[in-house]
Design an enzyme around this catalytic site. Structure first.
Site, PDB file in Angstrom:
ATOM      1  CE  LYS A   2      -2.858   3.242   0.857  1.00  0.00           C
ATOM      2  NZ  LYS A   2      -3.971   3.679   0.058  1.00  0.00           N
ATOM      3  CB  CYS A  50      -3.056   9.119   0.037  1.00  0.00           C
ATOM      4  SG  CYS A  50      -4.788   9.077   0.498  1.00  0.00           S
TER       5      CYS A  50
END
Ligand code: SAJ
Length: 425
Positions: free
Chosen positions: A203, A257
């Site tokens: 991720k 993010c």
């Protein structure tokens, strides 16, 4: 009907909870924000995301989704709370720890816990597992624990939740399989089971890949500025190579993010991460670069119309937005700013928002910082008649200007900005 309890009803938790509610689960959404909980129970939403309002309305009216401020017993618990970073850029895991602690009183043997929040590598093993084991459970036998990172793109969340490949990082194999079963209720993409630490790291590498590539594009802009080359044309042509995909430059990298996750890797292996560290530096330097160029176009007594505050186009999210940083630099320099962002509500920001007309009125430059759809075709007649000097500086290369009477700059011709100011001097 199986029960799911989703802790954290933000940009990821709410769409995820609604999806489960629409696909056979009885869902309780939990959030500490009481006003959001009240809003949701009336079928309204507190964030902007394509299609989400209709879905929430539907599942609330069908009584498949309810919101509350505390968790209740369920068969599956999903943790989707934020993991911001501290001022030294290390991960703040307090929300994750609080969320996991909050579900402990609700646990029974055989329950599945899934952490979707983005976390530094080894967090599932070193932080989450001990919290559950201290409560007397045998993780992997009594309680099935997995990390299943979300990978959906804001603006396309409801589509990507269904279509994307899902990586499931089980604390052991059976935990992975239990979590996979949960997602099979609506995920059409492939579901791949791996270890929790590989899931954590993959991720982080996805977002780091993007951050590093954007840094490369932003570095190219600075090189091309110096060499007086059109960086945007270089990107277009280089991308005609079948294995090259240069990203798009911009005023910086924002959101919760890309601007945060690479630090979770750096924190664990700083010596080994020079490329990742430098990419962050380059992207963080872009708001300053934009400000310096704007400084050359408009004197500090001038009025600048800021177009776009969100961290990217067609969303309402201003978290870590480079536009906000440019605004604060310009305010520090004493510019008179008017701000237009059709996606941001006044209560979201401490800045006064204007309409398009008021923003451009007597402005010396429109500074485009976000590629909202609304900015692609601007009313050129109004711009020309209302602005004091009709100049557009488009850091997202998204505006189409056809009138020669409006001076247009983007990252392809910023070297011209330097020349103009030299001529003026
Ligand atoms: N940006 C550029 N140039 C580009 C692409 C993006 O400057 O070529 C900027 C955007 O303007 C924005 C920032 O980067 O400021 C991030 O935008 P984004 O669209 O790349 O990504 P996010 O942060 O909205 O969502 C990302 C996605 N990750 C990847 O594409 C690898 C999404 O799939 C993740 O689920 C999400 O992070 C997340 O939650 O981690």
């Amino acid at each position: 009907m199986k029960k799911i309890c989703v802790v954290g009803l933000g940009y990821i938790g709410l769409p995820t909870a609604s999806m489960f509610a629409d696909n056979g689960y009885d869902v309780l959404g939990v959030d500490i924000n009481e006003s959001a909980v009240n809003l949701l129970n009336q079928g309204d939403i507190h964030i902007e995301e394509a299609g989400l309002h209709d879905l929430v309305k539907k599942v609330v009216s069908e009584r498949k989704f309810k919101a509350a401020t505390l968790p209740q017993p369920a068969d599956v618990f999903i943790v989707a709370v934020p993991t911001p970073n501290y001022s030294d850029n290390t991960a703040n895991l307090e929300y994750v720890k609080l969320a996991v602690n909050s579900i402990l009183p609700c646990l029974k043997k055989g329950d599945v816990i899934i952490v979707e929040s983005t976390i530094p590598p080894r967090t599932m093993i070193d932080v989450v597992t001990p919290i559950i084991e201290t409560d007397g459970w045998n993780v992997g036998e009594d309680i099935y624990l997995s990390h299943c990172p979300e990978r959906v793109l804001p603006g396309r969340i409801l589509v990507e939740l269904v279509e994307n490949t899902r990586i499931i990082g089980g604390i052991n194999n059976i935990s992975g399989h239990k979590a996979a079963q949960v997602y099979r209720s609506f995920v059409k993409g492939e579901i791949i089971i791996t270890s929790s630490v590989v899931a954590e790291m993959s991720k982080l590498m996805e977002n780091t890949f993007r951050d590093v590539n954007i840094a490369l594009a932003n570095e190219l802009v600075k090189i091309a500025d110096k060499l007086e080359i059109d960086a945007l044309e270089v990107i277009k042509l280089a991308n005609r190579h079948p294995r090259v995909n240069l990203h798009s430059p911009g005023p910086g990298v924002g959101g919760h993010c890309l601007a945060v996750d690479p630090y979770f890797i750096i924190e664990k292996a700083p010596e080994e991460s020079p490329l990742i560290i430098n990419a962050r530096r380059i992207n963080n330097s872009m708001p300053q670069f934009v400000t310096e160029n704007l400084d050359r176009i408009v004197s500090s007594e001038g009025k600048i119309a800021i177009f776009g505050l969100t961290y990217k186009g067609n969303i309402d999210d201003v978290r870590e937005s480079p536009a906000m940083q440019v605004v604060s630099f310009l305010l520090e320099k004493g510019y008179n700013l008017s701000i237009y962002d059709p996606h941001v509500k006044q209560k979201q920001v401490n800045l006064k928002l204007s309409s398009f007309e008021d923003a451009v009125d007597k402005a010396d430059c429109i500074l485009i910082l976000t590629d909202h759809e609304e900015f692609k075709r601007l009313d050129e007649v109004k711009i020309h008649s209302k602005m004091r000097t009709p100049i557009v500086f488009d850091t997202k290369n998204c505006v189409e200007i056809s009138s020669d009477a409006i001076k247009y700059y983007n990252f392809g011709n910023i070297h011209e900005i330097k020349k103009i100011s030299k001529e003026l001097v």
